[in-house]
Design an enzyme around this catalytic site. Structure first.
Site, PDB file in Angstrom:
ATOM      1  N   GLU A 184      -1.884  -8.943   3.997  1.00  0.00           N
ATOM      2  CA  GLU A 184      -1.638  -9.175   5.295  1.00  0.00           C
ATOM      3  C   GLU A 184      -2.994  -9.682   6.106  1.00  0.00           C
ATOM      4  O   GLU A 184      -3.047 -10.353   7.028  1.00  0.00           O
ATOM      5  CB  GLU A 184      -0.746  -8.441   6.074  1.00  0.00           C
ATOM      6  CG  GLU A 184      -1.348  -7.167   6.683  1.00  0.00           C
ATOM      7  CD  GLU A 184      -1.720  -6.079   5.671  1.00  0.00           C
ATOM      8  OE1 GLU A 184      -2.217  -5.077   6.078  1.00  0.00           O
ATOM      9  OE2 GLU A 184      -1.163  -6.125   4.487  1.00  0.00           O
ATOM     10  N   HIS A 219      -3.595  -4.850   0.491  1.00  0.00           N
ATOM     11  CA  HIS A 219      -3.268  -5.191   1.948  1.00  0.00           C
ATOM     12  C   HIS A 219      -3.371  -6.969   1.771  1.00  0.00           C
ATOM     13  O   HIS A 219      -4.509  -7.484   1.886  1.00  0.00           O
ATOM     14  CB  HIS A 219      -4.036  -4.703   2.721  1.00  0.00           C
ATOM     15  CG  HIS A 219      -3.564  -3.399   3.200  1.00  0.00           C
ATOM     16  ND1 HIS A 219      -2.644  -2.884   4.065  1.00  0.00           N
ATOM     17  CD2 HIS A 219      -4.027  -2.234   2.684  1.00  0.00           C
ATOM     18  CE1 HIS A 219      -2.620  -1.781   4.246  1.00  0.00           C
ATOM     19  NE2 HIS A 219      -3.309  -1.316   3.228  1.00  0.00           N
ATOM     20  N   CYS A 273       1.097  -1.156   0.095  1.00  0.00           N
ATOM     21  CA  CYS A 273       0.136   0.039   0.018  1.00  0.00           C
ATOM     22  C   CYS A 273       1.083   1.423  -0.022  1.00  0.00           C
ATOM     23  O   CYS A 273       1.511   1.793  -0.856  1.00  0.00           O
ATOM     24  CB  CYS A 273      -0.838  -0.037   1.117  1.00  0.00           C
ATOM     25  SG  CYS A 273      -2.316   1.280   0.915  1.00  0.00           S
TER      26      CYS A 273
END
Length: 275
Positions: free
Chosen positions: A244, A242, A134
């Site tokens: 994660e 993202h 990001c």
């Protein structure tokens, strides 16, 4: 030469922190989602890299951080709610001095900008594996002289890139639009070609990559969703979404972290290229 002995243990990566100013106190902070994903799917150990004020000259910070990063096997540029200041990354008109508005919650984090600009310079110098997420993708492009749209509008294709307010965090990180993976690039070698549905929580964005930067994926409205450094022989990848947050249930995110971890493991056995 290399100053780091070869060993069979886990690779060690530096992970960028962010700055928070709360109750009159400066704090460095980082969401645990990054650490957990890197631990479980990249299979690396993490060292948190602290942010920098401007009380020391940039060259002093570079020399200090270089000594740390020569002991590492990779760099992770994390995301954050703040927008980056491109003038801290600009070699021609670099702004380094502290200002009273260096840290504004959700808007500005120049101490993080200083950290990322220095860490990227060193990682490129050492040809170290890099994973930008990001804000990290945006830093990778701006560091090479690329332009950044400071406030993405809602496009005619109807894509809203900023996070959706008034919903839970888990919902905010769910996929909301598709991207096209560019054939023959680093990203396609990891996850394959075709379209991919990703989450989107950013109001800055890239519509043109810098020199020495290769586009790896693009949204339907032309916003660059992934890039790599074409000048590197190894893994130096930035992605706008993202991976994660929902990595435990998303095989694509798992592949990205695993590929980064594998690159760090290889780098561990070779060490820095310069020095």
């Amino acid at each position: 030469m290399t100053i780091k002995p070869c060993n069979a243990g886990r690779a060690v990566v530096g992970v960028t922190a962010n700055r928070q100013f709360h109750d009159g106190v400066h704090r460095d902070w980082l969401r645990r989602r990054y650490i957990e994903a890197l631990d479980r799917y990249a299979y690396v150990e993490c060292v948190i890299l602290p942010t920098f004020d401007s009380d020391r000259h940039r060259d002093v910070i570079v020399n200090k951080l270089r000594e740390v990063m020569r002991r590492l096997d990779g760099l992770v540029l994390t995301g954050d709610e703040s927008d980056l200041d491109p003038y801290i990354f600009n070699e021609q008109i670099r702004v380094w001095d502290c200002a009273s508005d260096d840290v504004i919650s959700g808007k500005r984090d120049r101490p993080r900008d200083r950290l990322s600009s220095v860490a990227l310079s060193i990682a490129i110098e050492l040809d170290m594996p890099i994973l930008g997420i990001c804000r990290g993708l945006q830093e990778m492009n701006v560091h090479r002289g690329g332009m950044l749209n400071p406030n993405l509008p809602v496009t005619e294709q109807g894509i809203v890139h900023s996070e959706i307010p008034n919903v839970s965090r888990d919902q905010q990180y769910l996929p909301v639009h598709t991207i096209q993976v560019v054939p023959g690039g680093l990203l396609s070698s990891i996850i394959g070609e075709g379209k991919l549905c990703v989450n989107s929580l950013h109001n800055q964005g890239i519509t043109e990559v810098a020199s020495g930067v290769q586009m790896e994926a693009v949204a339907e409205d032309g916003v660059i969703e992934a890039l790599s450094y074409s000048t590197s022989r190894g893994f130096q990848l930035g992605i706008q979404w993202h991976p994660e947050w929902h990595v435990a249930t998303d095989p694509t995110s798992q592949k990205i972290f695993t590929a980064f971890g594998n690159a760090c493991q290889v780098y561990q056995s070779t060490g820095p290229l310069s020095g």
